[in-house]
Design an enzyme around this catalytic site. Structure first.
Site, PDB file in Angstrom:
ATOM      1  N   MET A  20     -80.290   5.651  63.760  1.00  0.00           N
ATOM      2  CA  MET A  20     -79.226   6.754  64.435  1.00  0.00           C
ATOM      3  C   MET A  20     -78.269   5.477  65.277  1.00  0.00           C
ATOM      4  SD  MET A  20     -80.214   9.420  63.810  1.00  0.00           S
ATOM      5  CE  MET A  20     -78.641  10.897  64.231  1.00  0.00           C
ATOM      6  N   MET A  41     -83.500  20.678  62.755  1.00  0.00           N
ATOM      7  CA  MET A  41     -83.926  19.817  64.465  1.00  0.00           C
ATOM      8  C   MET A  41     -85.133  21.408  64.849  1.00  0.00           C
ATOM      9  SD  MET A  41     -79.988  19.450  65.843  1.00  0.00           S
ATOM     10  CE  MET A  41     -78.845  18.444  64.277  1.00  0.00           C
ATOM     11  N   ASP A  97     -77.061   7.444  60.723  1.00  0.00           N
ATOM     12  CA  ASP A  97     -76.326   8.501  60.349  1.00  0.00           C
ATOM     13  C   ASP A  97     -75.649   8.699  62.075  1.00  0.00           C
ATOM     14  OD1 ASP A  97     -75.902  10.763  60.392  1.00  0.00           O
ATOM     15  OD2 ASP A  97     -77.719  11.644  60.453  1.00  0.00           O
ATOM     16  N   GLY A  98     -74.712   9.063  62.282  1.00  0.00           N
ATOM     17  CA  GLY A  98     -74.051   9.660  63.329  1.00  0.00           C
ATOM     18  C   GLY A  98     -72.433   8.645  63.727  1.00  0.00           C
ATOM     19  N   HIS A 112     -77.445  15.309  52.803  1.00  0.00           N
ATOM     20  CA  HIS A 112     -77.901  14.912  54.131  1.00  0.00           C
ATOM     21  C   HIS A 112     -78.370  16.482  54.755  1.00  0.00           C
ATOM     22  CE1 HIS A 112     -79.935  12.878  56.803  1.00  0.00           C
ATOM     23  NE2 HIS A 112     -78.961  13.038  57.884  1.00  0.00           N
ATOM     24  N   GLY A 129     -78.842  15.682  67.060  1.00  0.00           N
ATOM     25  CA  GLY A 129     -78.029  16.745  67.823  1.00  0.00           C
ATOM     26  C   GLY A 129     -77.367  17.101  67.463  1.00  0.00           C
ATOM     27  N   PHE A 130     -75.974  16.590  66.724  1.00  0.00           N
ATOM     28  CA  PHE A 130     -75.026  16.923  67.104  1.00  0.00           C
ATOM     29  C   PHE A 130     -74.496  16.102  66.274  1.00  0.00           C
ATOM     30  CE2 PHE A 130     -76.259  18.481  71.113  1.00  0.00           C
ATOM     31  CZ  PHE A 130     -76.540  19.822  71.107  1.00  0.00           C
ATOM     32  N   GLY A 131     -73.245  17.031  64.823  1.00  0.00           N
ATOM     33  CA  GLY A 131     -72.432  15.788  64.106  1.00  0.00           C
ATOM     34  C   GLY A 131     -70.959  15.865  65.590  1.00  0.00           C
ATOM     35  N   GLY A 132     -70.081  14.818  65.007  1.00  0.00           N
ATOM     36  CA  GLY A 132     -68.813  14.852  66.036  1.00  0.00           C
ATOM     37  C   GLY A 132     -68.984  13.340  66.584  1.00  0.00           C
ATOM     38  N   ASP A 178     -80.408  17.972  58.101  1.00  0.00           N
ATOM     39  CA  ASP A 178     -80.350  18.151  59.377  1.00  0.00           C
ATOM     40  C   ASP A 178     -81.183  19.147  60.212  1.00  0.00           C
ATOM     41  OD1 ASP A 178     -79.468  14.949  60.121  1.00  0.00           O
ATOM     42  OD2 ASP A 178     -77.043  16.105  59.675  1.00  0.00           O
ATOM     43  N   SER A 238     -73.457  15.018  55.502  1.00  0.00           N
ATOM     44  CA  SER A 238     -74.570  15.952  56.345  1.00  0.00           C
ATOM     45  C   SER A 238     -74.035  17.231  55.954  1.00  0.00           C
ATOM     46  CB  SER A 238     -74.268  15.147  57.739  1.00  0.00           C
ATOM     47  OG  SER A 238     -74.847  16.272  58.526  1.00  0.00           O
ATOM     48  N   GLY A 279     -70.829  13.393  58.500  1.00  0.00           N
ATOM     49  CA  GLY A 279     -70.133  14.950  58.637  1.00  0.00           C
ATOM     50  C   GLY A 279     -69.155  15.178  58.680  1.00  0.00           C
ATOM     51  N   MET A 318     -85.068  16.287  63.206  1.00  0.00           N
ATOM     52  CA  MET A 318     -85.429  15.872  64.660  1.00  0.00           C
ATOM     53  C   MET A 318     -86.309  16.594  65.078  1.00  0.00           C
ATOM     54  SD  MET A 318     -81.144  15.384  64.343  1.00  0.00           S
ATOM     55  CE  MET A 318     -81.422  16.078  62.609  1.00  0.00           C
ATOM     56  N   HIS A 360     -84.064  14.658  57.245  1.00  0.00           N
ATOM     57  CA  HIS A 360     -83.611  14.337  58.729  1.00  0.00           C
ATOM     58  C   HIS A 360     -84.198  15.454  59.051  1.00  0.00           C
ATOM     59  CE1 HIS A 360     -80.812  12.222  62.120  1.00  0.00           C
ATOM     60  NE2 HIS A 360     -82.918  12.202  62.162  1.00  0.00           N
TER      61      HIS A 360
HETATM   62  C1  DX5 Z   1     -76.456  14.140  63.919  1.00  0.00           C
HETATM   63  C2  DX5 Z   1     -77.396  14.180  62.692  1.00  0.00           C
HETATM   64  C3  DX5 Z   1     -76.603  13.603  62.061  1.00  0.00           C
HETATM   65  C4  DX5 Z   1     -74.579  14.582  61.651  1.00  0.00           C
HETATM   66  C5  DX5 Z   1     -73.507  13.567  61.403  1.00  0.00           C
HETATM   67  O1  DX5 Z   1     -77.950  14.452  65.212  1.00  0.00           O
HETATM   68  O2  DX5 Z   1     -78.269  13.548  62.364  1.00  0.00           O
HETATM   69  O3  DX5 Z   1     -76.499  13.414  60.698  1.00  0.00           O
HETATM   70  O4  DX5 Z   1     -74.616  15.869  61.232  1.00  0.00           O
HETATM   71  O5  DX5 Z   1     -72.193  14.183  61.927  1.00  0.00           O
HETATM   72  P1  DX5 Z   1     -71.652  12.882  61.842  1.00  0.00           P
HETATM   73  O6  DX5 Z   1     -70.993  12.626  61.014  1.00  0.00           O
HETATM   74  O7  DX5 Z   1     -69.850  13.890  62.153  1.00  0.00           O
HETATM   75  O8  DX5 Z   1     -72.079  12.292  62.667  1.00  0.00           O
HETATM   76 ZN    ZN Z   2     -78.826  13.807  60.351  1.00  0.00          ZN
END
Ligand code: DX5
Ligand code: ZN
Length: 226
Positions: free
Chosen positions: A143, A39, A177-178, A35, A148-151, A37, A10, A199, A70, A68
């Site tokens: 999902m 948003m 994903d996530g 990937h 919304g956010f990585g990590g 993202d 990601s 990610g 969002m 993706h």
């Molecule tokens: C979250 C994104 C993901 C995100 C995954 O809304 O859709 O693609 O970047 O990040 P990780 O792998 O860090 O959870």
């Molecule tokens: Zn994603």
């Protein structure tokens, strides 16, 4: 199982100021897809990138850009993203309950591969009509965190969705994903996921190639044993 492993770092976790070199680095490390993202600050409380950035990145790589969406109005993004060179267009089922047949048709007419994503709180049955219809989507993204956010932390309870989907559609691309990484990949792979988005586990590692290889092997081991 007739589906192949696709490992998709990601780019949300990459250094956006150096997107082209980050993309190259991931492909050199064995990534299959990138990937992306997208948003809109409305469907999710975060704002990332759109068609202009996809277009710029496309000048630097021929890689499959797994977008993706969002966003609240995915239909508005089909033309610009198609023109920008996006490869996959995965929209959320929660915002397309009425107009998905039109949306899927448009995505295909712009030469992109349609996919549907669902939030953790959305029942898996909601995507069945999109997979079974006469103009079906080609991938389902389950999902495993709130978008919304990585990590964020992987939600293992989402694996039941992956299991029932895989049992029903043996040759469907199923993406997760996530929160995916070395500690969660086996759970996702054994449930039947074959497209893996990751990610922070990839970009946060000193050895991204090892992380990618580990995840690929996990998916392939499950496939070879079934
Ligand atoms: C979250 C994104 C993901 C995100 C995954 O809304 O859709 O693609 O970047 O990040 P990780 O792998 O860090 O959870
Ligand atoms: Zn994603």
């Amino acid at each position: 199982m007739g589906v192949s492993a696709k490992i998709a770092p990601s780019m949300l976790s990459s250094d956006f100021a150096n997107l082209a070199s980050e993309a190259r680095r991931m492909l050199d490390c064995g990534a299959d897809w990138l990937h992306m993202d997208i948003m809109d600050g409305h469907f999710v409380p975060n704002l990332t990138l759109g068609a202009p950035v996809i277009k710029s990145l496309g000048k630097h790589t021929k890689a499959y850009l797994d977008c993706h969406l969002m966003v609240t109005n995915p239909l508005d993004y089909v033309e610009p993203l198609g023109d920008a060179g996006a490869s996959g267009f995965t929209f959320h089922v929660e915002v397309t309950r009425e107009n998905w047949p039109e949306l899927v048709k448009k995505i295909k007419s712009k030469g992109m591969r349609p996919g549907v994503a669902l939030r953790p709180g959305t029942p898996i049955e909601e995507v069945y009509p999109l997979v079974e219809g006469e103009n079906p989507v080609e991938m389902v993204l389950v999902m495993t965190v709130e978008p919304g956010f990585g990590g964020q932390k992987f939600m293992p309870e989402m694996m039941e969705k992956v299991r029932v989907l895989r049992a029903k559609f043996p040759s469907l691309d199923i993406e997760v994903d996530g929160g995916l990484g070395p500690s969660t990949i086996d759970t996702a792979a054994s449930a039947g996921a074959n497209c893996i988005v990751a990610g922070s586990s990839v970009f946060g590692s000193p050895e991204p190639a090892q992380v990618i290889l580990h995840m690929r092997k996990s998916v392939e081991d499950v496939q070879n044993s079934s």
